[in-house]
Design a protein around this motif. Structure first.
Motif, PDB file in Angstrom:
ATOM      1  N   ALA A  98       0.848  -1.193   0.000  1.00 32.73           N
ATOM      2  CA  ALA A  98       0.000   0.000   0.000  1.00 32.73           C
ATOM      3  C   ALA A  98       0.882   1.240   0.000  1.00 32.73           C
ATOM      4  O   ALA A  98       2.024   1.202   0.458  1.00 32.73           O
ATOM      5  N   PHE A  99       0.349   2.347  -0.526  1.00 33.99           N
ATOM      6  CA  PHE A  99       1.058   3.621  -0.422  1.00 33.99           C
ATOM      7  C   PHE A  99       0.816   4.175   0.983  1.00 33.99           C
ATOM      8  O   PHE A  99      -0.128   3.760   1.676  1.00 33.99           O
ATOM      9  N   PRO A 100       1.672   5.097   1.480  1.00 38.51           N
ATOM     10  CA  PRO A 100       1.696   5.433   2.912  1.00 38.51           C
ATOM     11  C   PRO A 100       0.352   5.779   3.543  1.00 38.51           C
ATOM     12  O   PRO A 100      -0.005   5.217   4.588  1.00 38.51           O
ATOM     13  N   SER A 101      -0.414   6.707   2.974  1.00 37.55           N
ATOM     14  CA  SER A 101      -1.666   7.097   3.620  1.00 37.55           C
ATOM     15  C   SER A 101      -2.666   5.959   3.614  1.00 37.55           C
ATOM     16  O   SER A 101      -3.398   5.747   4.594  1.00 37.55           O
ATOM     17  N   ALA A 102      -2.692   5.172   2.541  1.00 38.22           N
ATOM     18  CA  ALA A 102      -3.591   4.014   2.483  1.00 38.22           C
ATOM     19  C   ALA A 102      -3.158   2.955   3.475  1.00 38.22           C
ATOM     20  O   ALA A 102      -3.987   2.302   4.121  1.00 38.22           O
ATOM     21  N   SER A 103      -1.842   2.775   3.619  1.00 36.65           N
ATOM     22  CA  SER A 103      -1.324   1.802   4.569  1.00 36.65           C
ATOM     23  C   SER A 103      -1.769   2.146   5.983  1.00 36.65           C
ATOM     24  O   SER A 103      -2.236   1.287   6.737  1.00 36.65           O
ATOM     25  N   PHE A 123       1.286 -11.456   8.306  1.00 38.27           N
ATOM     26  CA  PHE A 123       1.181 -10.382   7.324  1.00 38.27           C
ATOM     27  C   PHE A 123       2.575  -9.869   6.980  1.00 38.27           C
ATOM     28  O   PHE A 123       3.331  -9.475   7.864  1.00 38.27           O
ATOM     29  N   ASP A 124       2.887  -9.869   5.698  1.00 38.16           N
ATOM     30  CA  ASP A 124       4.150  -9.330   5.195  1.00 38.16           C
ATOM     31  C   ASP A 124       3.798  -8.038   4.456  1.00 38.16           C
ATOM     32  O   ASP A 124       3.259  -8.066   3.354  1.00 38.16           O
ATOM     33  N   LEU A 125       4.064  -6.887   5.079  1.00 38.59           N
ATOM     34  CA  LEU A 125       3.594  -5.605   4.578  1.00 38.59           C
ATOM     35  C   LEU A 125       4.694  -4.853   3.827  1.00 38.59           C
ATOM     36  O   LEU A 125       5.833  -4.779   4.295  1.00 38.59           O
ATOM     37  N   HIS A 126       4.326  -4.307   2.683  1.00 42.35           N
ATOM     38  CA  HIS A 126       5.259  -3.527   1.862  1.00 42.35           C
ATOM     39  C   HIS A 126       4.649  -2.146   1.624  1.00 42.35           C
ATOM     40  O   HIS A 126       3.490  -2.040   1.240  1.00 42.35           O
ATOM     41  N   GLU A 127       5.433  -1.100   1.828  1.00 42.86           N
ATOM     42  CA  GLU A 127       4.945   0.262   1.626  1.00 42.86           C
ATOM     43  C   GLU A 127       5.798   0.955   0.581  1.00 42.86           C
ATOM     44  O   GLU A 127       7.027   0.887   0.617  1.00 42.86           O
ATOM     45  N   GLY A 128       5.147   1.622  -0.365  1.00 41.01           N
ATOM     46  CA  GLY A 128       5.866   2.327  -1.414  1.00 41.01           C
ATOM     47  C   GLY A 128       4.966   3.360  -2.053  1.00 41.01           C
ATOM     48  O   GLY A 128       3.853   3.617  -1.584  1.00 41.01           O
ATOM     49  N   ALA A 144      -1.729  -8.898  -2.820  1.00 45.11           N
ATOM     50  CA  ALA A 144      -2.766  -7.889  -3.017  1.00 45.11           C
ATOM     51  C   ALA A 144      -2.182  -6.526  -2.682  1.00 45.11           C
ATOM     52  O   ALA A 144      -1.264  -6.414  -1.871  1.00 45.11           O
ATOM     53  N   GLY A 145      -2.731  -5.498  -3.310  1.00 43.68           N
ATOM     54  CA  GLY A 145      -2.254  -4.146  -3.051  1.00 43.68           C
ATOM     55  C   GLY A 145      -3.400  -3.162  -3.009  1.00 43.68           C
ATOM     56  O   GLY A 145      -4.417  -3.354  -3.678  1.00 43.68           O
ATOM     57  N   ILE A 258     -13.099  17.175  -6.542  1.00 42.84           N
ATOM     58  CA  ILE A 258     -12.139  16.353  -7.281  1.00 42.84           C
ATOM     59  C   ILE A 258     -11.931  15.060  -6.488  1.00 42.84           C
ATOM     60  O   ILE A 258     -11.482  15.087  -5.340  1.00 42.84           O
ATOM     61  N   HIS A 259     -12.285  13.949  -7.099  1.00 46.76           N
ATOM     62  CA  HIS A 259     -12.185  12.647  -6.429  1.00 46.76           C
ATOM     63  C   HIS A 259     -10.997  11.850  -6.940  1.00 46.76           C
ATOM     64  O   HIS A 259     -10.528  12.028  -8.068  1.00 46.76           O
ATOM     65  N   ARG A 260     -10.516  10.935  -6.112  1.00 47.20           N
ATOM     66  CA  ARG A 260      -9.639   9.856  -6.567  1.00 47.20           C
ATOM     67  C   ARG A 260     -10.180   8.570  -5.952  1.00 47.20           C
ATOM     68  O   ARG A 260     -10.598   8.537  -4.792  1.00 47.20           O
ATOM     69  N   GLN A 261     -10.213   7.512  -6.751  1.00 44.90           N
ATOM     70  CA  GLN A 261     -10.764   6.239  -6.312  1.00 44.90           C
ATOM     71  C   GLN A 261      -9.640   5.322  -5.827  1.00 44.90           C
ATOM     72  O   GLN A 261      -8.629   5.149  -6.519  1.00 44.90           O
ATOM     73  N   ILE A 262      -9.823   4.759  -4.650  1.00 43.15           N
ATOM     74  CA  ILE A 262      -8.857   3.836  -4.065  1.00 43.15           C
ATOM     75  C   ILE A 262      -9.491   2.446  -4.039  1.00 43.15           C
ATOM     76  O   ILE A 262     -10.667   2.298  -3.691  1.00 43.15           O
ATOM     77  N   GLY A 263      -8.726   1.447  -4.434  1.00 41.63           N
ATOM     78  CA  GLY A 263      -9.266   0.091  -4.458  1.00 41.63           C
ATOM     79  C   GLY A 263      -8.229  -0.937  -4.068  1.00 41.63           C
ATOM     80  O   GLY A 263      -7.060  -0.622  -3.831  1.00 41.63           O
TER      81      GLY A 263
END
Length: 296
Positions: A98-103, A123-128, A144-145, A258-263
């Motif tokens: 996940a990217f930082p704020s989503a993480s 859980f093996d978590l990756h942030e980028g 999954a991301g 102005i929206h951005r969709q996160i999934g």
């Protein structure tokens, strides 16, 4: 070749460092080198190059092979979890990016809920960056991301509709406006925090025939907050990202919104492991109702 050898190759391909891979796998470096040599001999092709200046590099065929090897390891993980489920056990590893704020926003509640029922899941978590996470899903480095939509190369499910907000310096004239529109921002000094929503912002200004004057660009929300605090411009940033950084500045929406969709994304949801499907299902249960709330 064995599953262990495949695992070793994938770890070396990801770290591009024999010593680091050996340490992470709790093996000796000669054993790691021997495993790589065995795979290359069996396939009769060079997968890795050793360069004195650049270190370890993947060949073109090595880059293609590592994707297939990751798929094999994911298949083995699915088999292990199916067998564990048959025996009444709850084991497995979920590799998530996940990217930082989503993480920070999505992962803690999802993991907490899963751990209540399945405490043995790892859980093996990756942030980028947003682009990093998409590439990790494409290459099967993660199961999954959490990404910005759309992405036609993988399967995705919506989780959240985030909106852009304005961060105003103290005493800024626009604080007197009851409602700030994009046209009010025509030619104003703007500070943009990069995070994958730049296209949506540019498109919104173009539709309103307003000039987006980007005075500064940052890659960090805390930097943006400090720059606005110093009166260097109006910040425009996602509400979700900004919520992670407490401050005393004025935050206001901009209209049209102005929206951005996160999934959530996976190479194949149908072929995902039981643990990955559990992660996806839990995320939907927790956040899809919120999607409807934010899009009203």
């Amino acid at each position: 070749m064995t599953i262990t050898q495949i695992l070793i190759f994938v770890r070396v391909a990801e770290t591009l460092n024999f010593t680091q891979a050996a340490q992470e796998l709790h093996m000796t470096q000669p054993a790691v080198s021997h495993a790589i040599a065995s795979i290359e001999n069996e396939l009769d092709v060079k997968l890795l190059l050793r360069d004195r200046k650049k270190g370890v590099l993947l060949t073109d065929i090595g880059q293609r092979v590592v994707r297939e090897f990751r798929s094999i390891l994911q298949s083995m993980n699915r088999v292990e979890q199916q067998v564990a489920a048959e025996k009444g056990l709850d084991i497995g590893t979920i590799t998530v990016g996940a990217f930082p704020s989503a993480s920070a926003y999505f992962l803690p509640p999802v993991i907490q809920q899963i751990q209540q029922q399945y405490p043995n899941l790892v859980f093996d978590l990756h942030e980028g960056s947003t682009n990093d996470v998409k590439e990790w899903v494409h290459s099967r480095r993660i199961d999954a991301g959490i990404i910005l939509l759309p992405d036609p190369l993988v399967e995705t499910l919506p989780l959240y509709s985030d909106q852009m907000v304005l961060l105003l310096p103290n005493q800024h004239p626009l604080q007197q406006q009851e409602q700030i529109t994009i046209r009010h921002l025509h030619g104003q000094d703007m500070i943009l925090c990069k995070g994958g929503h730049e296209v949506a912002i540019l498109d919104a200004f173009e539709r309103e025939k307003s000039e987006l004057h980007i005075r500064f660009t940052t890659h960090n929300v805390s930097t943006l907050v400090q720059m606005v605090r110093q009166g260097l411009g109006i910040g425009i940033v996602s509400d979700l990202a900004l919520s992670m950084f407490p401050h005393e500045l004025t935050v206001t929406p901009v209209y049209p919104i102005i929206h951005r969709q996160i999934g959530i994304a996976a190479p194949s949801i149908e072929q995902a492991s039981l643990a990955t499907k559990l992660f996806i299902r839990t995320a939907q249960e927790l956040f899809v109702p919120e999607l409807a709330l934010h899009t009203k």
